[in-house]
Write a protein that holds these residues in place. Structure first.
Motif, short mmCIF file in Angstrom:
data_model
loop_
_atom_site.label_atom_id
_atom_site.label_comp_id
_atom_site.label_asym_id
_atom_site.label_seq_id
_atom_site.Cartn_x
_atom_site.Cartn_y
_atom_site.Cartn_z
N SER A 69 0.86 -1.19 0.00
CA SER A 69 0.00 0.00 0.00
C SER A 69 0.90 1.24 0.00
O SER A 69 2.11 1.13 0.25
CB SER A 69 -0.87 0.00 1.26
OG SER A 69 -0.03 0.14 2.40
N ASP A 70 0.31 2.41 -0.23
CA ASP A 70 1.12 3.63 -0.21
C ASP A 70 1.77 3.82 1.16
O ASP A 70 2.92 4.24 1.26
CB ASP A 70 0.26 4.86 -0.55
CG ASP A 70 0.08 4.99 -2.07
OD1 ASP A 70 0.55 4.09 -2.80
OD2 ASP A 70 -0.52 5.98 -2.50
N ALA A 71 1.02 3.51 2.22
CA ALA A 71 1.57 3.67 3.56
C ALA A 71 2.76 2.73 3.75
O ALA A 71 3.78 3.10 4.34
CB ALA A 71 0.50 3.39 4.61
N GLU A 72 2.63 1.52 3.23
CA GLU A 72 3.74 0.55 3.36
C GLU A 72 4.96 0.98 2.55
O GLU A 72 6.10 0.78 2.97
CB GLU A 72 3.27 -0.84 2.92
CG GLU A 72 2.35 -1.49 3.95
CD GLU A 72 1.61 -2.74 3.44
OE1 GLU A 72 1.21 -3.55 4.29
OE2 GLU A 72 1.43 -2.89 2.21
N ILE A 73 4.72 1.60 1.39
CA ILE A 73 5.85 2.10 0.59
C ILE A 73 6.57 3.21 1.36
O ILE A 73 7.80 3.21 1.49
CB ILE A 73 5.38 2.64 -0.78
CG1 ILE A 73 4.75 1.52 -1.62
CG2 ILE A 73 6.54 3.29 -1.53
CD1 ILE A 73 4.10 1.99 -2.91
N ARG A 74 5.79 4.14 1.90
CA ARG A 74 6.41 5.24 2.65
C ARG A 74 7.21 4.73 3.83
O ARG A 74 8.32 5.19 4.11
CB ARG A 74 5.33 6.20 3.18
CG ARG A 74 4.78 7.10 2.09
CD ARG A 74 3.53 7.82 2.56
NE ARG A 74 2.96 8.58 1.46
CZ ARG A 74 3.37 9.81 1.11
NH1 ARG A 74 4.29 10.42 1.81
NH2 ARG A 74 2.82 10.42 0.08
N GLU A 75 6.63 3.75 4.52
CA GLU A 75 7.30 3.18 5.68
C GLU A 75 8.60 2.49 5.27
O GLU A 75 9.65 2.68 5.89
CB GLU A 75 6.33 2.19 6.36
CG GLU A 75 6.88 1.42 7.54
CD GLU A 75 7.42 2.29 8.65
OE1 GLU A 75 6.81 3.35 8.91
OE2 GLU A 75 8.46 1.93 9.23
N ALA A 76 8.54 1.73 4.18
CA ALA A 76 9.72 0.97 3.75
C ALA A 76 10.84 1.88 3.27
O ALA A 76 12.01 1.53 3.35
CB ALA A 76 9.33 -0.01 2.63
N LEU A 77 10.47 3.07 2.75
CA LEU A 77 11.49 3.97 2.21
C LEU A 77 11.79 5.13 3.16
O LEU A 77 12.45 6.10 2.78
CB LEU A 77 11.04 4.51 0.84
CG LEU A 77 10.74 3.44 -0.23
CD1 LEU A 77 10.40 4.10 -1.56
CD2 LEU A 77 11.92 2.48 -0.40
N ALA A 78 11.33 5.01 4.40
CA ALA A 78 11.51 6.11 5.36
C ALA A 78 12.98 6.41 5.63
O ALA A 78 13.32 7.52 6.01
CB ALA A 78 10.79 5.78 6.67
N GLY A 79 13.83 5.42 5.40
CA GLY A 79 15.26 5.64 5.68
C GLY A 79 16.06 6.04 4.46
O GLY A 79 17.28 5.98 4.49
#
Ligand SMILES: Cc1cc2nc3c(=O)[nH]c(=O)nc-3n(C[C@H](O)[C@H](O)[C@H](O)COP(=O)(O)OP(=O)(O)OC[C@H]3O[C@@H](n4cnc5c(N)ncnc54)[C@H](O)[C@@H]3O)c2cc1C
Ligand code: FES
Ligand code: FES
Lengths: 154, 288
Positions: free
Chosen positions: A121-131
Motif C-alpha cells: 500500500s502507499d503507507a507501506e511504501i512510505r514506511e519501507a522507504l523512510a530511511g
C-alpha cells in the motif's frame, strides 16, 4: 586485515583493510563498486543501502570485519545498463531520477520491499522507504516508480 | 585497531576479561557512527554478531528471555504477542535498514535516555542479564541506567539477554518526534497492564537523564482499578482517573530544554501520551 566475502555472487578478496572502516568504504574504495553512495555516514540517508545476507542495511554502519564470509548484494548486482532490474527500469520510466545520488539506495530498498511485499500500500511504501532521503524529486515520482515496479511484476 | 570475532559467548567473555577496554559491536548502528566521525577510536573491536546464541529468544514458563543480539526487525516479526509493548516501540526505531541491524543489547549498551526499547522494558519490569568471565548477575532494568549514556556494566561485563514476563495483558508505547519515522524521541511513554497481578507498569523516555518509571501514576491507577473492581468489570475508565494518571505521569519526569524540545513541551506531550496509551490499552482490555 584481510576479508573474504561474496559481492553480487562473485567471491571477493581484499587485503589491507583497516579494522575500523565500513563496508561502504570497502565497496567503494577497495572493490571499485561505486554504485552505493556515501552521503551521511550515519545511517540517516540510505544512499549506501545494500543487502547483507538478504537484509537491507546501511553499508556505512557495517564494520568491514563483520562481512567476512557473508553475502553482499549492491545495486550493481541487481542489474546493469544492458539488463536493468525491473525496479531500475521503473525508476527510469517514472522519471524518479534527478541528480541520481539517492537512486541506488532507493532501488535496493525498493527491490527489498517488493520481494517481501509484492503489492504494498502507499503507507507501506512510505514506511519501507523512510530511511532513504532524496533532496531533488519531492518523492512523488519515486512513489510512482515503486507502484509501477509492483504493477509490472504482477 | 584489532578486530576479533568470537564465535561463542565464553570466548567473548574471555576476550572482555583480558581486554576490558575493548569496544564490542553488535548491529553497529551506534558504534559505527562514532567510528565514522572519529569520535571513538578503540584499540580493539569485538564483533558479537558471530555468536549465534546471542541472537535467540526463548520462553521458560511465563518468562521470555531475549538475547542481546536480537534485532528490532525480529522483535517486530517474532515477539509482537509475547512482548507487544517492546514490539510497538521497535516499529518506531529508525528505518527498516536500522531495524535490520540494531539490537536490544546495543540499545541498552548505549543507554541513551531516548532509547526506545527502554520504556517498554521498564513498564514490564524487565531484568538485564549481565555476564563476565567472573560470573553472571541479574540487574533490574530500573537499576541498569546510572546517568545519561551510563550504565552499571563493569568494563569486563557484557549484556547476555533481557528477561520479561510474557505479556499478560495490553501493552502500549507512543513517542513524539518531528517526523513519523527516523526520529529520536522528543519524549516517549510505555504502559503495561497486568490483569493477573492487578498491576500497572510505566516507562518514560527522553524526559530525564535516564529512562524512568512514573511510580506514583502506576500506584494510583492500580489502586483505583482495584478499588472499583475494574479488572473484573472492564467498564469505561472515569475521565478524572485518566486525567489524574496523565498528570502524575508528566510530573514524574525531569525534562530539560534541548534542541529537540523544551521541558514544558515534553511535560505536556507526556501527559498526552500517557492519556492516549491508557485509552488504547483499556479499550483493548475491554474488547478481550
Ligand atoms: C539513523 C539512525 C536512527 C536511529 N533511530 C533510533 C530510534 O528511533 N530509537 C532508538 O532507540 N535508537 C535509534 N538509533 C540508535 C541505535 O540504532 C540503537 O541504539 C540500537 O539499538 C543500537 O544497537 P546496535 O546493535 O546497533 O548497537 P552497537 O552500535 O553495536 O552498540 C551500541 C553500544 O552498545 C554496546 N553493546 C552492544 N552490544 C552489547 C552487549 N551485548 N553487551 C554490552 N554492550 C553492548 C556497544 O559496545 C556500544 O557501546 C538510531 C541510529 C541511527 C544510526
Ligand atoms: S551514507 Fe549510509 S546512510 Fe547515509
Ligand atoms: S534524485 Fe537527487 S537526491 Fe534524489
Amino acid at each position: 586485515m584481510q576479508l573474504q566475502f561474496t559481492v553480487n555472487e562473485r567471491p571477493c578478496h581484499v587485503d589491507d583493510v583497516w579494522e575500523g572502516e565500513s563496508l561502504l568504504f570497502v565497496l567503494r574504495e577497495r572493490v571499485g563498486l561505486w554504485g552505493s553512495k556515501n552521503a551521511c555516514e550515519q545511517g540517516e540517508c540510505g544512499s549506501c543501502t545494500v543487502l547483507l545476507d538478504g537484509a537491507a542495511v546501511c553499508s556505512c554502519l557495517v564494520a568491514a570485519g563483520q562481512v567476512d564470509g557473508r553475502h553482499v548484494v549492491t545495486v550493481e548486482g541487481l542489474g546493469d545498463r544492458s539488463d536493468l532490474h525491473p525496479v531500475q527500469q521503473a525508476f527510469v520510466d517514472a522519471g524518479a531520477v534527478q541528480c541520481g545520488f539517492c537512486t541506488p539506495g532507493l532501488v535496493v530498498a525498493t527491490a527489498d520491499l517488493l520481494r517481501r511485499n509484492p503489492s504494498p500500500s502507499d503507507a507501506e511504501i512510505r514506511e519501507a522507504l523512510a530511511g532513504n532521503l532524496c533532496r531533488c524529486t519531492g518523492y512523488a515520482q519515486i512513489l510512482d516508480a515503486v507502484r509501477l515496479a509492483a504493477a509490472v511484476a504482477r | 585497531m584489532e578486530f576479533l570475532a568470537p564465535t561463542s559467548w565464553d570466548e567473548a567473555l574471555a576476550v572482555k576479561a583480558e581486554h576490558p577496554e575493548a569496544e564490542v559491536i553488535a548491529g553497529g548502528t551506534d558504534v559505527m557512527v562514532d567510528l565514522n566521525f572519529d569520535r571513538r577510536r578503540p584499540a580493539m573491536l569485538v564483533d558479537l554478531t558471530r555468536i549465534a546464541d546471542l541472537a535467540t529468544w526463548q520462553i521458560d514458563g511465563s518468562v521470555l528471555t531475549i538475547g542481546a543480539g536480537v534485532t528490532y526487525a525480529r522483535i517486530i516479526d517474532e515477539l509482537s504477542t509475547l512482548a507487544p509493548g517492546l514490539a510497538i516501540a521497535s516499529r518506531t526505531v529508525g528505518s527498516p535498514q536500522i531495524r535490520n541491524r540494531g539490537t536490544i543489547g546495543g540499545n541498552l549498551g548505549s543507554a541513551s535516555p531516548a532509547g526506545d526499547a527502554h520504556p517498554p522494558l521498564l513498564a514490564t519490569k524487565a531484568t538485564v542479564e549481565v555476564a563476565s568471565a567472573r560470573g553472571s548477575r541479574s540487574v533490574p532494568v530500573e537499576k541498569f541506567f546510572t546517568g545519561a549514556k551510563r550504565h552499571v556494566l563493569a568494563p569486563d561485563e557484557l549484556i547476555a539477554a533481557v528477561t520479561v514476563p510474557v505479556a499478560a495483558g495490553p501493552q502500549q508505547f507512543a513517542k513524539v518526534g518531528t517526523r513519523n519515522a527516523m526520529v529520536i524521541a522528543v519524549t516517549s511513554f510505555a504502559l503495561a497492564l497486568d490483569p493477573h497481578a492487578h498491576a500497572v507498569g510505566t516507562g518514560i523516555g527522553s524526559a530525564a537523564p535516564t529512562p524512568i518509571r512514573a511510580e506514583e501514576a502506576e500506584r494510583v491507577l492500580a489502586g483505583e482499578l482495584a478499588a472499583a473492581d475494574q479488572w473484573e468489570h472492564r467498564r469505561p475508565l472515569d475521565d478524572h482517573l485518566v486525567d489524574h494518571f496523565a498528570r502524575l505521569s508528566a510530573e514524574a519526569a525531569a525534562p530539560i530544554d534541548d534542541v529537540r524540545g523544551t521541558a514544558a513541551y515534553r511535560r505536556h506531550a507526556l501527559a498526552v501520551l500517557a492519556r492516549r496509551t491508557l485509552s488504547w490499552a483499556w479499550s483493548e482490555y475491554q474488547r478481550n
